[in-house]
Design a protein around this motif. Structure first.
Motif, short mmCIF file in Angstrom:
data_model
loop_
_atom_site.label_atom_id
_atom_site.label_comp_id
_atom_site.label_asym_id
_atom_site.label_seq_id
_atom_site.Cartn_x
_atom_site.Cartn_y
_atom_site.Cartn_z
N UNK A 197 -26.63 -40.94 -90.36
CA UNK A 197 -26.52 -42.33 -89.91
C UNK A 197 -25.74 -42.43 -88.60
N UNK A 198 -24.72 -41.59 -88.44
CA UNK A 198 -23.97 -41.58 -87.18
C UNK A 198 -24.89 -41.24 -86.01
N UNK A 199 -25.80 -40.33 -86.23
CA UNK A 199 -26.69 -39.88 -85.16
C UNK A 199 -27.65 -40.98 -84.69
N UNK A 200 -27.82 -42.01 -85.51
CA UNK A 200 -28.77 -43.08 -85.18
C UNK A 200 -28.11 -44.39 -84.75
N UNK A 201 -26.77 -44.43 -84.73
CA UNK A 201 -26.07 -45.68 -84.40
C UNK A 201 -24.90 -45.41 -83.47
N UNK A 202 -24.77 -46.28 -82.46
CA UNK A 202 -23.72 -46.10 -81.46
C UNK A 202 -22.32 -46.31 -82.05
N UNK A 203 -21.39 -45.50 -81.57
CA UNK A 203 -19.97 -45.72 -81.86
C UNK A 203 -19.48 -46.83 -80.92
N UNK A 204 -18.96 -47.91 -81.48
CA UNK A 204 -18.46 -49.01 -80.67
C UNK A 204 -17.00 -48.78 -80.31
N UNK B 94 -23.13 -52.50 -73.08
CA UNK B 94 -22.09 -51.54 -73.42
C UNK B 94 -21.89 -51.51 -74.94
N UNK B 95 -21.37 -50.41 -75.49
CA UNK B 95 -21.12 -50.35 -76.93
C UNK B 95 -19.88 -51.18 -77.31
N UNK B 96 -20.03 -52.47 -77.24
CA UNK B 96 -18.95 -53.40 -77.53
C UNK B 96 -19.43 -54.46 -78.52
N UNK C 35 -22.73 -60.52 -81.16
CA UNK C 35 -23.84 -59.62 -80.85
C UNK C 35 -23.31 -58.20 -80.73
N UNK C 36 -24.03 -57.25 -81.33
CA UNK C 36 -23.58 -55.86 -81.37
C UNK C 36 -24.79 -54.94 -81.21
N UNK C 37 -24.67 -53.94 -80.36
CA UNK C 37 -25.74 -52.96 -80.20
C UNK C 37 -25.72 -51.96 -81.35
N UNK C 38 -26.87 -51.79 -82.00
CA UNK C 38 -26.99 -50.77 -83.05
C UNK C 38 -27.24 -49.39 -82.43
N UNK C 39 -28.12 -49.39 -81.44
CA UNK C 39 -28.44 -48.16 -80.72
C UNK C 39 -28.82 -48.57 -79.30
N UNK C 40 -29.53 -47.72 -78.57
CA UNK C 40 -29.86 -48.01 -77.18
C UNK C 40 -30.93 -49.09 -77.02
N UNK C 41 -31.69 -49.38 -78.10
CA UNK C 41 -32.80 -50.31 -77.97
C UNK C 41 -32.69 -51.55 -78.85
#
Length: 281
Positions: free
Chosen positions: A65-72, A171-173, A186-192
């Motif tokens: 799961x870490x590999x598929x989601x950005x660390x904020x 940005x991962x914020x 609003x939060x980015x889950x990944x790059x898309x």
């Protein structure tokens, strides 16, 4: 028809599947019965903090799961926005085939000696030596234990997800904005993919919005006030099919403290046990 099972878990949501996987890691088989005809992915995504990642590591699915989601960016904490579908699929793929039985709504529960007889909507029954209710805010198991329905807090939540084929560039914020009577995050889950939520106090337009995600979207855009254009664009880009409106409900703390969260060989977990509003979840 009556089948005998050692452990029956009601509800194939996050709590139910995680409980089943935890038992599986200990060498204990369980059967998960789910009312829907497939995985319930409503809700799109949610924030996960350090303690949640410890739980995911404990059942052996933290790393994929870490590999598929950005660390904020949160100093001293592991903080990511996890897509609900990804989590559920990861959980169910780790379970033995046949663990989850779909289209199996619980209609009643009764005593059968020390066991519990769980009657399903298709006319079949399960005789469970252990019964675990993970069936959400409208839990049949929680009702059997004597709990009241969760209370409405006077606020609604609108949630959605926007997809950017070529990347969103945020940005991962964790972006959060307040306007008069409303709150947007609003939060980015990944790059898309970007998950967002919007909460507001009860409105006379709720019934109308429940019938039309497009009207829900217009309601939000009219209430956002002076926020950055790129954040407003997230809502504008979201397809109506990716928007849901839900009342926020919770269980009073004293009901949990004074109620029977377990009785003989029956217990509850997840939202069936302690539904809370997202801002205190």
């Amino acid at each position: 028809m009556e089948a005998v099972e050692d452990i029956v878990i009601v509800g194939a949501g996050i709590a139910g599947l995680t409980t089943a996987l935890g038992l599986h890691r200990l060498g204990l088989r369980s059967l998960v019965v789910e009312a829907s005809d497939g995985l319930r992915t409503t809700g799109f995504a949610f924030l996960t903090w350090t303690n949640a990642w410890r739980a995911l590591d404990a059942v052996g699915i933290g790393e994929p799961l870490r590999q598929q989601h950005n660390q904020l960016s949160r100093r001293g904490h592991e903080f990511r926005c996890v897509q609900r579908r990804t989590l559920l699929e990861t959980l169910v793929n780790e379970l033995p085939s046949g663990t989850v039985r779909y289209s199996s709504k619980v209609v009643s529960i009764e005593e059968s000696g020390y066991s519990k007889l769980v009657h399903l909507s298709d006319g079949s029954s399960l005789k469970a030596k252990v019964l675990i209710g993970c069936d959400g805010v409208n839990s049949a198991v929680t009702k059997w234990l004597g709990f009241k329905k969760p209370a409405f807090v006077g606020r609604f939540s609108i949630r959605g997800s926007a997809y950017y084929e070529h990347g969103h560039g945020f940005e991962p914020e964790y972006f959060r904005y307040n306007a008069e009577g409303v709150r947007l995050g609003a939060i980015a889950c990944d790059e898309k993919s970007i998950y967002w939520f919007f909460t507001f106090s009860s409105s006379s337009k709720n019934e109308e919005m429940e019938e039309s995600p497009a009207k829900t979207k217009q309601f939000m855009l009219s209430k956002l006030g002076n926020i950055p254009d790129n954040v407003r664009a997230i809502i504008e880009k979201t397809e109506p099919a990716n928007i849901i409106l839900s009342p926020l409900r919770f269980r009073h703390p004293w009901e949990i403290l004074l109620g029977n969260i377990s009785k003989t060989n029956v217990c509850i977990a997840g939202d069936a046990f302690h539904p809370v509003t997202p801002d205190i979840g």
